[in-house]
Every structure is written in C-alpha cells, then in structure tokens.
Design an enzyme around this catalytic site. Structure first.
Site, mmCIF file in Angstrom:
data_model
loop_
_atom_site.group_PDB
_atom_site.id
_atom_site.type_symbol
_atom_site.label_atom_id
_atom_site.label_comp_id
_atom_site.label_asym_id
_atom_site.label_seq_id
_atom_site.Cartn_x
_atom_site.Cartn_y
_atom_site.Cartn_z
ATOM 1 N N ARG A 146 0.835 -1.205 0.000
ATOM 2 C CA ARG A 146 0.000 0.000 0.000
ATOM 3 C C ARG A 146 0.869 1.254 0.000
ATOM 4 N NH1 ARG A 146 0.649 2.476 4.731
ATOM 5 N NH2 ARG A 146 0.937 1.306 6.663
ATOM 6 N N GLU B 293 2.661 5.939 5.129
ATOM 7 C CA GLU B 293 3.676 5.623 6.128
ATOM 8 C C GLU B 293 3.129 4.609 7.138
ATOM 9 O OE1 GLU B 293 6.755 6.402 6.159
ATOM 10 O OE2 GLU B 293 6.886 7.952 4.613
ATOM 11 N N THR C 232 1.409 2.731 10.217
ATOM 12 C CA THR C 232 0.218 2.888 11.043
ATOM 13 C C THR C 232 0.090 1.688 11.970
ATOM 14 O OG1 THR C 232 -2.114 3.559 11.046
ATOM 15 C CG2 THR C 232 -1.493 1.780 9.536
ATOM 16 N N HIS D 60 -2.770 -1.034 13.919
ATOM 17 C CA HIS D 60 -4.110 -1.607 14.009
ATOM 18 C C HIS D 60 -4.230 -2.398 15.306
ATOM 19 C CE1 HIS D 60 -4.725 -0.521 9.844
ATOM 20 N NE2 HIS D 60 -3.729 -1.294 9.447
ATOM 21 N N ALA E 270 -7.489 6.699 9.354
ATOM 22 C CA ALA E 270 -6.370 6.674 8.413
ATOM 23 C C ALA E 270 -6.805 5.951 7.144
ATOM 24 C CB ALA E 270 -5.166 5.976 9.036
ATOM 25 N N ALA F 25 -5.138 4.363 3.389
ATOM 26 C CA ALA F 25 -4.013 4.056 2.503
ATOM 27 C C ALA F 25 -4.469 2.962 1.552
ATOM 28 C CB ALA F 25 -2.788 3.612 3.287
ATOM 29 N N GLY G 52 -7.292 0.139 2.379
ATOM 30 C CA GLY G 52 -8.473 0.968 2.564
ATOM 31 C C GLY G 52 -8.391 1.904 3.747
ATOM 32 N N PHE G 53 -9.306 1.738 4.726
ATOM 33 C CA PHE G 53 -9.412 2.703 5.820
ATOM 34 C C PHE G 53 -9.422 1.998 7.168
ATOM 35 C CE2 PHE G 53 -13.812 1.739 4.517
ATOM 36 C CZ PHE G 53 -14.391 1.384 5.724
ATOM 37 N N CYS H 11 1.435 7.621 10.410
ATOM 38 C CA CYS H 11 1.339 8.164 9.050
ATOM 39 C C CYS H 11 2.390 9.237 8.777
ATOM 40 C CB CYS H 11 -0.064 8.709 8.777
ATOM 41 S SG CYS H 11 -1.369 7.468 8.995
#
Length: 227
Positions: free
Chosen positions: A76, A79, A81, A83, A143, A145, A156-157, A174
């Site tokens: 993707r 930067e 991130t 989860h 976020a 990407a 996605g998001f 990010c």
C-alpha cells in the site's frame, strides 16, 4: 446502468496476514474475471504495525528487529500505522471502472464515507488540506491508505472507535508528528465497533452506489488456495 454488485463480508478479529491474503486473492480473481463482484471486507486486527511500500523507518520509535507487536511491510501507499481491536478496518475491493478512474477522487470518497459515518453520530469529521484521513476536533480518527492495480483497489481505511491508543505511541502515525491520534469513544463514550459498523455500511452505499451481496458466507474462490 445497474449498480455494481458488492459482496459484504464481516469477519470480526482477523490476523493481518490472513486479511492481506484475502485481499490479494480477491484482486487476482477480479483481474481474471471483470464480472466478479466487488467487495467490502470489514474487520478488526490483533495489534499490528504496517508499513507502506515506501514507508521510512525513521517514523518507528522501536528497533524493527524487535517490534512491540507484529510488523508487516505491504504494497500500500503511506507511512506506518497501527491496528488493534476497537478499530474498524475496511478493505474495499472495487473496480474503479464502475465508478471513476481517479485515485485522488477515490481517496476523497473514502474520506467521505467516514465523514458521513460520523455525521450519523452527530460528530463533525473534517479533512485537512494536503493530508489524507479524517479528523475530529484536531485528532486524527481515521487513516486511509490504498493500492490500486489495473483499477482494482485494495487496502483501505481504519476508523478508531474504541481502541487502546497506547500502541500509537511507538510510532509517528502516518508520518504526521504534530497532530494527535484520537478515537470516537473519546468524544462519544460507549461507542463500540458493533454500534458503528452498520453506519459505515450505510455510508459506504451512499458514496459508492452498489447492490449488496450480504450472504455472510465466505465464497469458496476466496477461501480456497486455488483462488
């Protein structure tokens, strides 16, 4: 022209590597057969850090050889991130030939999905010029990407609903160091993924006119190794 069919899959908690594999299978299936339905996967991940293709390790506050949680580099954009449970992740697998073949347009539409979702909660989400994502009172709550191949999208998001935000302290999320990360639960206590997910589904269909295929079952071509 009829709205494109879109299969809705809600997985719950899924390891990052497994969801990534599902995305890649779906993209390959659509590239082989353009009549294959579009899709939206909604899920949560166990704690995991992800890097984009060009992500810089200077935005990590830990030694990448010894990460505090799983660490993956993906195809993707964007930067680093983070989860974790309490964050709703959406992976749209869309053929942009059905909509608009414009990546900037697509990013803005994903933002719009999340802004509309927040409106349904009487929260005022906003964009910040020059940046991608959604903010709430100066806090980044979503976020975005993506990866697009042959006009088929993946990644996605990620919408922070009620996550433990401590994991973000180990990175510069990010690559944006001057704006804090936040969650919807900070502004509207008691929110859960289960409450917000139906609103995301509604908002998605408002932004991307689709006809849902909501069987709740994993198609064999997605789950099988031959897909």
């Amino acid at each position: 022209m009829a709205n494109p069919s879109c299969r809705l899959l809600s997985f719950g908690l899924v390891p990052y590597c497994q969801a990534w594999q599902y995305q890649r299978r779906w993209v390959r299936a659509k590239q082989r057969d353009r009549q294959r339905e579009d899709g939206l996967m909604l899920l949560e991940h166990p704690p995991v850090y992800t890097l984009g293709t060009g992500s810089q390790t200077k935005y990590l506050k830990f030694d990448p050889a010894y990460p505090p949680a799983e660490l993956w580099r993906t195809e993707r954009g964007g930067e680093v991130t983070y989860h974790c449970p309490g964050q709703l992740v959406g992976y749209p697998i869309l053929d942009l030939n059905h909509f608009q073949k414009d990546l900037h347009w697509y990013l803005r539409q994903l933002e719009e999905v999340l802004i509309i979702t927040l409106e349904k909660l009487d929260l005022q989400g906003e964009r910040i010029a020059g940046l991608t994502g959604v903010w709430l009172e100066g806090h980044k709550v979503a976020a975005i990407a993506i990866k697009v191949s042959g006009w088929v999208t993946c990644h996605g998001f990620a919408l922070n609903i009620c996550p433990d935000l401590e994991g973000f302290s180990h990175i510069v999320p990010c690559g944006i160091g001057d704006r804090p990360v936040g969650s919807l639960n900070q502004f509207l206590p008691g929110l859960t993924v289960e409450i917000v997910q139906p609103l995301v589904i509604q908002a998605f269909a408002e932004v991307f006119p689709v006809t849902w295929i909501a069987t709740g079952e994993m198609p064999c071509w997605l789950s099988d190794d031959v897909a």
